[in-house]
Structure formats: C-alpha cells, structure tokens
Design an enzyme around this catalytic site. Sequence first.
Site, mmCIF file in Angstrom:
data_model
loop_
_atom_site.group_PDB
_atom_site.id
_atom_site.type_symbol
_atom_site.label_atom_id
_atom_site.label_comp_id
_atom_site.label_asym_id
_atom_site.label_seq_id
_atom_site.Cartn_x
_atom_site.Cartn_y
_atom_site.Cartn_z
ATOM 1 N N MET A 15 0.858 -1.237 -0.072
ATOM 2 C CA MET A 15 0.089 0.073 -0.023
ATOM 3 C C MET A 15 0.988 1.200 -0.035
ATOM 4 O O MET A 15 1.606 1.680 0.929
ATOM 5 C CB MET A 15 -0.809 0.109 1.120
ATOM 6 C CG MET A 15 -1.831 -1.034 1.280
ATOM 7 S SD MET A 15 -2.724 -1.150 2.750
ATOM 8 C CE MET A 15 -1.530 -1.838 3.783
ATOM 9 N N GLY A 74 1.327 4.073 4.779
ATOM 10 C CA GLY A 74 2.521 3.379 3.960
ATOM 11 C C GLY A 74 2.534 1.750 4.633
ATOM 12 O O GLY A 74 3.160 1.905 5.569
ATOM 13 N N SER A 75 2.486 0.550 3.874
ATOM 14 C CA SER A 75 2.469 -0.716 4.671
ATOM 15 C C SER A 75 2.343 -1.822 3.598
ATOM 16 O O SER A 75 2.231 -1.409 2.412
ATOM 17 C CB SER A 75 1.648 -0.925 5.560
ATOM 18 O OG SER A 75 0.478 -0.044 5.278
ATOM 19 N N ARG A 76 2.261 -2.845 4.115
ATOM 20 C CA ARG A 76 1.908 -4.094 3.159
ATOM 21 C C ARG A 76 1.199 -5.181 4.157
ATOM 22 O O ARG A 76 1.358 -5.288 5.312
ATOM 23 C CB ARG A 76 3.437 -4.567 3.011
ATOM 24 C CG ARG A 76 3.588 -6.010 2.323
ATOM 25 C CD ARG A 76 5.013 -6.468 2.048
ATOM 26 N NE ARG A 76 5.401 -7.749 2.153
ATOM 27 C CZ ARG A 76 6.381 -8.176 2.011
ATOM 28 N NH1 ARG A 76 7.299 -7.357 2.094
ATOM 29 N NH2 ARG A 76 6.551 -9.401 1.969
#
Length: 219
Positions: free
Chosen positions: A99, A187-189
Amino acid sequence: MKIHREGTNILILLFIVLLALNVPVWLFMPPYVIPGILSAVSFTIYMFVFNFFRCPKRNYRGKRDNRVVSSVDGKVVAIERVYEDEWLKQDAIMVSVFMSPLNVHANWFPVDGTVDYVTHHRGRFLSAYLPKASVENERSTVGITMNNGRRLVVRQIAGAMARRIVTYAYPGEKADIDDHLGFIKFGSRVDIYLPLDARILLKIGDATRGGLTPMAIVK
C-alpha cells in the site's frame, strides 16, 4: 465517503495546528504572497492526510464459498511459496500487497470464517517492499479458519513510514469479508498465506481493492 475512526483525532489536531500557523501570517504579514503560499501548502498537507484516512463503505457481492478476497487496496508485489512458521507451521503460498500512502489503509477480513489466533510483534521499520520485512518489521498476525475448514494467515506489516498497526480482530470473533480487520498508518504491506492447493487469481503487478478484489479460491 467517511473518515476512518483512526484519523478523526489526527485530522482535528492537524486542523488546529494549521489554523494557528495561518491566522497570524494573514494578520501581520504583507498580504497575499507569503500568506497565500502558506495557505496553499497547508491545504495540500491537510488534503493528503484527509485522503489517507478515507474509509469507503464496501460490500462484496461475489461468491463467498471458498473465496479469498484482498484485504487491502494496493499492488501485488510478491506471490511465492514460503514456510509460515508462526501459526500454520507449514509451507504456504504468500501473496503480498503493498500500500502506498495514497491508498486506502483500512484492512478488511479476506474470508468469512472464525478468528483463531491474533498476536503483535514489535520490530523494525524497513521498507515494506523488502522480503525480510515480513519477519523483521513491526507486524500483527491473524490466523483465520474459513467456513470450509481451511486455514490461512493475514499479516499486517508496518513500512518505512508506518509507525502504528491497529488490529481489531480477536480470537473467537466471526470474520466477515465486509468487516474491517484493522488499519495501518502511512504506507505498509499485508501478506496473506494460503494453502498450497489454492488457485491464485492475481499476478504480480495487479492492483487490488480491499474487500472487493477476488484473490484466490481455496476448496
């Protein structure tokens, strides 16, 4: 479009701070040029944060039996066979979705079923694109048993910008594709670990929408 509850206090505080910066500038500095620039910058910052915390209402209308749906908005960055050693304790197919700060950052349950396992791990804040982020970064792991008895893992992973993972899931809760599993800030996954016989419906580079994009079929 509604604002996610994780962003309400942040947006209120940011509005107060930006207002406190702009009002004195408009009152005491030469008109238009510097105040105008500051106001434009302030508006851009506020809209960026506002956009980040947007939380659209979504309802999955496709088939639910045996279906796995993407938990997040983003882009598929990895599909590979790995060993999931925390809850499944067996080889699995890992599908990773990254993301960016421009994506919706709410996380949905990927399947209908029952939550059996939830834990949080402290860790580093490496770029979420890196493979080792799955095991070294700040992360939360959620184990879910689907209604058909198959098991999968959802792992929320913090990125270089993210500093807080929120997980709403708890053991014993009913998982529903239309409900939020959690939220990751800035912001990440998210990695989803699926059985080896799952039929993957996506490929690397595909865009996904949380709670809407079919990801796999697990019979």
